[in-house]
Design an enzyme around this catalytic site. Structure first.
Site, PDB file in Angstrom:
ATOM      1  N   GLU A  21      -3.761   6.279  -6.082  1.00 21.12           N
ATOM      2  CA  GLU A  21      -5.128   6.217  -5.544  1.00 21.12           C
ATOM      3  C   GLU A  21      -5.995   5.224  -6.312  1.00 21.12           C
ATOM      4  O   GLU A  21      -7.038   4.801  -5.832  1.00 21.12           O
ATOM      5  CB  GLU A  21      -5.807   7.585  -5.637  1.00 21.12           C
ATOM      6  N   TYR A  53     -34.495   3.774   4.502  1.00 14.82           N
ATOM      7  CA  TYR A  53     -33.089   4.159   4.707  1.00 14.82           C
ATOM      8  C   TYR A  53     -32.136   3.097   4.183  1.00 14.82           C
ATOM      9  O   TYR A  53     -31.082   3.419   3.632  1.00 14.82           O
ATOM     10  CB  TYR A  53     -32.775   4.403   6.187  1.00 14.82           C
ATOM     11  N   GLU A  73     -16.365  15.316  -6.506  1.00  7.08           N
ATOM     12  CA  GLU A  73     -17.477  16.109  -7.022  1.00  7.08           C
ATOM     13  C   GLU A  73     -18.328  15.296  -7.999  1.00  7.08           C
ATOM     14  O   GLU A  73     -19.567  15.338  -7.955  1.00  7.08           O
ATOM     15  CB  GLU A  73     -16.952  17.372  -7.723  1.00  7.08           C
ATOM     16  N   LYS A  98     -13.341  12.068   2.221  1.00  9.79           N
ATOM     17  CA  LYS A  98     -12.267  11.145   1.834  1.00  9.79           C
ATOM     18  C   LYS A  98     -11.179  11.284   2.907  1.00  9.79           C
ATOM     19  O   LYS A  98     -10.267  12.093   2.783  1.00  9.79           O
ATOM     20  CB  LYS A  98     -11.749  11.527   0.446  1.00  9.79           C
TER      21      LYS A  98
END
Length: 117
Positions: A21, A53, A73, A98
């Protein structure tokens, strides 16, 4: 409290626990809800009286690109910390997805909410 939503924001980040990853940035999707007072902006119709935004999206993209976290997290909390630092939000909820990381699931996600004390 009034709310601003940004949904399906695509960012890229080097994130993951496994070595495979960590070879290249991965796409992540963000759904964000910001709580703030939109009363003045609603009356003035002036972007300077609200949370821009595009600036929020730019900040989230910057945090994602500059980070090197293993866990969603940790990245999610770093994004929330940056939002509270740079914008007058009273509360925020950020869901980070993800996609396509597990072979038998289309998506994994975490969601963290924070309120200004």
């Amino acid at each position: 409290m009034d709310k601003i939503y940004i949904e399906g924001l695509k960012v890229h980040s080097l994130i993951g626990v496994y070595e495979w990853e960590r070879k290249a940035p991965r796409p992540l999707l963000i759904d964000l809800c910001l709580e703030t007072d939109l009363g003045i902006a609603a009356r003035t119709d002036d972007v300077n009286d609200t949370i821009d935004y595009a600036k929020v999206a730019g900040l989230l993209e910057k945090v994602a690109l500059e980070s090197d976290f293993e866990l969603l997290e940790a990245l999610t909390l770093a994004m929330l910390d940056a939002l509270f630092r740079d914008f007058p939000v009273q509360a925020a909820r950020l869901k980070m997805s993800k996609p396509d990381i597990l072979p038998n699931a289309s998506n994994v996600a975490v969601e963290i909410s924070r309120r200004r004390s």
